[in-house]
Enzyme design. Structure first.
Site, PDB file in Angstrom:
ATOM      1  N   LYS A 143      42.142  39.632  56.447  1.00  0.00           N
ATOM      2  CA  LYS A 143      43.550  39.240  56.382  1.00  0.00           C
ATOM      3  C   LYS A 143      44.443  40.268  57.073  1.00  0.00           C
ATOM      4  O   LYS A 143      45.311  39.920  57.871  1.00  0.00           O
ATOM      5  CB  LYS A 143      43.987  39.030  54.941  1.00  0.00           C
ATOM      6  CG  LYS A 143      45.413  38.507  54.821  1.00  0.00           C
ATOM      7  CD  LYS A 143      45.728  38.003  53.438  1.00  0.00           C
ATOM      8  CE  LYS A 143      45.963  39.122  52.456  1.00  0.00           C
ATOM      9  NZ  LYS A 143      46.500  38.628  51.174  1.00  0.00           N
ATOM     10  N   GLU A 162      35.449  48.428  56.675  1.00  0.00           N
ATOM     11  CA  GLU A 162      34.054  48.005  56.744  1.00  0.00           C
ATOM     12  C   GLU A 162      33.875  46.856  57.730  1.00  0.00           C
ATOM     13  O   GLU A 162      32.943  46.843  58.547  1.00  0.00           O
ATOM     14  CB  GLU A 162      33.560  47.571  55.356  1.00  0.00           C
ATOM     15  CG  GLU A 162      33.624  48.655  54.297  1.00  0.00           C
ATOM     16  CD  GLU A 162      34.944  48.638  53.509  1.00  0.00           C
ATOM     17  OE1 GLU A 162      34.955  49.130  52.381  1.00  0.00           O
ATOM     18  OE2 GLU A 162      35.953  48.124  54.047  1.00  0.00           O
ATOM     19  N   GLY A 188      42.518  37.436  48.983  1.00  0.00           N
ATOM     20  CA  GLY A 188      41.171  37.330  49.531  1.00  0.00           C
ATOM     21  C   GLY A 188      40.194  36.631  48.617  1.00  0.00           C
ATOM     22  O   GLY A 188      39.423  35.765  49.044  1.00  0.00           O
ATOM     23  N   ARG A 189      40.224  36.972  47.327  1.00  0.00           N
ATOM     24  CA  ARG A 189      39.248  36.389  46.402  1.00  0.00           C
ATOM     25  C   ARG A 189      39.565  34.942  46.054  1.00  0.00           C
ATOM     26  O   ARG A 189      38.771  34.279  45.394  1.00  0.00           O
ATOM     27  CB  ARG A 189      39.159  37.237  45.147  1.00  0.00           C
ATOM     28  CG  ARG A 189      40.478  37.470  44.419  1.00  0.00           C
ATOM     29  CD  ARG A 189      40.305  38.547  43.348  1.00  0.00           C
ATOM     30  NE  ARG A 189      41.549  38.910  42.699  1.00  0.00           N
ATOM     31  CZ  ARG A 189      42.412  39.808  43.155  1.00  0.00           C
ATOM     32  NH1 ARG A 189      42.183  40.423  44.309  1.00  0.00           N
ATOM     33  NH2 ARG A 189      43.504  40.113  42.477  1.00  0.00           N
ATOM     34  N   GLU A 247      38.320  42.019  39.645  1.00  0.00           N
ATOM     35  CA  GLU A 247      39.351  42.515  40.557  1.00  0.00           C
ATOM     36  C   GLU A 247      40.710  41.946  40.162  1.00  0.00           C
ATOM     37  O   GLU A 247      41.741  42.608  40.319  1.00  0.00           O
ATOM     38  CB  GLU A 247      39.013  42.146  41.995  1.00  0.00           C
ATOM     39  CG  GLU A 247      39.915  42.825  43.027  1.00  0.00           C
ATOM     40  CD  GLU A 247      39.405  42.673  44.445  1.00  0.00           C
ATOM     41  OE1 GLU A 247      38.530  43.475  44.850  1.00  0.00           O
ATOM     42  OE2 GLU A 247      39.860  41.750  45.144  1.00  0.00           O
ATOM     43  N   HIS A 295      13.440  35.812  31.686  1.00  0.00           N
ATOM     44  CA  HIS A 295      12.361  36.790  31.702  1.00  0.00           C
ATOM     45  C   HIS A 295      12.860  38.168  32.133  1.00  0.00           C
ATOM     46  O   HIS A 295      12.046  39.026  32.503  1.00  0.00           O
ATOM     47  CB  HIS A 295      11.227  36.303  32.610  1.00  0.00           C
ATOM     48  CG  HIS A 295      10.580  35.051  32.100  1.00  0.00           C
ATOM     49  ND1 HIS A 295       9.509  35.062  31.241  1.00  0.00           N
ATOM     50  CD2 HIS A 295      10.884  33.745  32.302  1.00  0.00           C
ATOM     51  CE1 HIS A 295       9.164  33.818  30.946  1.00  0.00           C
ATOM     52  NE2 HIS A 295       9.992  32.991  31.575  1.00  0.00           N
ATOM     53  N   LYS A 319      39.910  52.872  49.524  1.00  0.00           N
ATOM     54  CA  LYS A 319      39.815  52.870  50.981  1.00  0.00           C
ATOM     55  C   LYS A 319      40.552  54.068  51.578  1.00  0.00           C
ATOM     56  O   LYS A 319      40.093  54.689  52.535  1.00  0.00           O
ATOM     57  CB  LYS A 319      40.399  51.575  51.541  1.00  0.00           C
ATOM     58  CG  LYS A 319      39.599  50.325  51.198  1.00  0.00           C
ATOM     59  CD  LYS A 319      40.294  49.095  51.765  1.00  0.00           C
ATOM     60  CE  LYS A 319      39.564  47.823  51.389  1.00  0.00           C
ATOM     61  NZ  LYS A 319      40.254  46.614  51.908  1.00  0.00           N
TER      62      LYS A 319
END
Length: 543
Positions: free
Chosen positions: A211, A217, A271-272, A357, A388, A505
């Site tokens: 965005k 990254e 973003g999420r 977040e 399991h 960041k």
């Protein structure tokens, strides 16, 4: 911006007294079911195609009434309305949170700041659809004229988690001839693993999703991908074989993306919450614009349920309130989410970001301390694998963990015709139902042997639909998005910023300078531990 200290209200105090009474009385789900024959019908809610069974929770009719009173005092309905109306509910950044506008139906209008944002949303969806069709048909080709065979999505967080989850969940609906891969980690091994796995530069399209167009990254991976591409095809290849989704169009063009390949992502989309926006371009290429539209329609059906249903019969609202009930009045810190679907094995990773977040906050909207615990730790895995690994802990551990089980009545469409698929799917569903029953009611199958006894009284939700389709996936996404926002409304926090992520960041950028510094020069100003780590790192690199 003022916000109610919900912990100082009479409604909060009443819930606290009620919880203590239930705990002191040794309430057990076995007794609650025995005393209330209509419990299942009353606590099973339908939202779109989803049946949400809340009957196995440690609540009585009085509990639900008190939770609804708390929601009323906290202004949950008003917060929902404000969010959908485009009010600046992201108060710290002065922005609306309009992810629901991304999936509003044809003819919808939403005016924010004097502008109908729906016109831009529809225009961008149309551009995405045209681009996706051209890639899928082979009309849009690479720099050498060869068709695109692989799409590599470059993004992180909300520009990766939801897309990768949906791409895997909807494997049965992907078109032939195009493969999508996802790179998020700045660890060079992530990109190298994808590029070295038989990719042909001439047939590879990169979709860069950021965005801000400043995510370190993502940009590091994008630069490395550009170098790989141009080394093979020449400096002009990036213009043909890069697309970008961003709010900073100029930065994308400066990076080398052709202007016609830049898609808008507005600052009012977190973003999420962005999977339904142009951030979903790679997913649209994979499943096609029609299936993508079905996913948006599924999201919209739960949006409409949220708006139209009173909170007493509102699935995401009730799920959110139950989360508050356990987090704040029972002291339960986490929730396990277990889809009984191999295709949903990435669902938990996506949900972790949406929940933690969004609501991992310590101050209210006005900046004052929140005064209670917020968020829950989300974790889990897929059934039957998880049975399991960690279900022993769920059944007999000393920590009670509410669980969500997601179950489908039919197997995935791409395997439905395989030998014994129906029979094996029924075994899968039987396991899911059995886990919920055992958690709730326990068992004394071991008689007097305490090692074999399950205490039960451990709450769970069962979410069921007919099968995993694009529409149903969209409904699941919206269900959990909205339950998260409901919780944030109760706590009076901002579910739409993430300053903790951004500060990390900033610190990483400063530390990166120290990693690359000349060891003979004084270290930058860091805390003593970080300074020592930097020195040790430099010694190891020199060695």
């Amino acid at each position: 911006m003022a916000s109610t200290d919900i912990t100082a209200t009479g409604e909060w105090a009443a819930l606290g007294r009620h919880a203590r009474e239930l705990q002191a009385g040794g309430v057990h789900l076995r007794d609650l079911f025995s005393a209330d024959p209509g419990r299942v019908e009353r606590l099973a809610v339908t939202a779109g195609d989803l049946v949400v069974d809340l009957s196995r929770h440690l609540v009585t009719a009085e509990t639900v009434e008190l939770l609804l009173a708390l929601a009323d005092r906290a202004g949950v309905a008003e917060r929902i309305a404000a969010t959908l109306a485009g009010d600046p509910v992201n108060a710290t950044e002065g922005r609306p949170a309009l992810h629901t506008a991304l999936r509003a139906g044809p003819g919808a209008s939403l005016v924010v700041g004097g502008v109908d944002v729906m016109a831009a949303v529809r225009a961008e969806l149309d551009r995405m659809a045209g681009f996706a069709r051209a890639v899928r048909s082979g009309e849009r080709r690479g720099a050498t004229g060869r068709p695109i065979r692989t799409v590599v999505n470059l993004g992180i967080g909300g520009s990766y988690l939801g897309l990768a989850m949906a791409h895997e969940a909807l494997a049965a609906f992907r078109g032939p001839g195009i493969e999508c891969r996802f790179v998020s980690n700045v660890d060079p091994a992530d990109l190298a693993t994808v590029l070295d796995d038989g990719l042909d530069p001439a047939e590879t399209l990169f979709v860069l999703v950021s965005k801000s167009f400043g995510t370190p990254e993502t940009l590091a991976n994008a630069r490395a991908a550009r170098a790989w591409l141009t080394a093979a095809l020449g400096p002009d290849a990036a213009g043909h074989q890069f697309a970008a989704v961003t709010a900073d169009r100029a930065a994308a063009i400066e990076f080398g993306v052709d202007a016609g390949n830049v898609f808008a992502m507005w600052d009012w989309v977190g973003g999420r919450y962005s999977m339904g926006s142009a951030a979903g371009l790679s997913l649209m290429i994979a499943i096609g614009e029609d299936r993508f539209g079905e996913m948006l329609a599924g999201m919209r059906s739960v949006d409409e349920h949220l708006v139209r249903q009173p909170l007493a019969g509102n699935a995401p609202a009730l799920m959110g309130l139950l989360g508050v009930w356990y987090r704040n009045f029972w002291g339960l810190q986490s929730r396990a989410v277990v889809p009984y679907s191999h295709r949903l094995r990435l669902f938990g990773s996506w949900l972790q970001q949406v929940v933690m977040e969004s609501n991992g906050k310590r101050v209210r909207l006005d900046g004052s301390p929140v005064g209670c615990d917020t968020s829950e730790v989300v974790w889990g895995g897929t059934g039957t694998d998880s049975q399991h690994s960690f279900h022993q802990f769920l059944h007999q551990g000393t920590t009670v963990v509410p669980a969500d089980f997601i179950v489908f009545a039919r197997p995935d469409v791409d395997v439905a015709g395989s030998p014994d698929a129906g029979e094996r799917h029924e075994a899968l569903v039987a396991n899911g139902f059995a886990q919920a029953a055992a958690l709730a009611f326990g068992t004394s199958v071991g008689g007097a042997d305490p090692h074999r006894q399950l205490p039960g009284n451990r709450p769970s939700t069962v979410v069921m639909a007919s099968e995993l389709t694009p529409s149903v996936l969209g409904q699941l996404v919206a269900l959990y998005e909205h339950q998260t926002v409901v919780q944030g409304a109760v706590w009076g926090i901002n579910s739409f910023d993430q300053y903790g992520v951004e500060q990390g960041k900033t610190l990483a950028a400063a530390i990166a300078e120290g990693l690359q510094a000349d060891p003979s020069r004084p270290a930058s100003e860091h805390d003593p531990s970080t300074t020592a780590l930097l020195a040790h790192y430099q010694r190891l690199r020199r060695a």
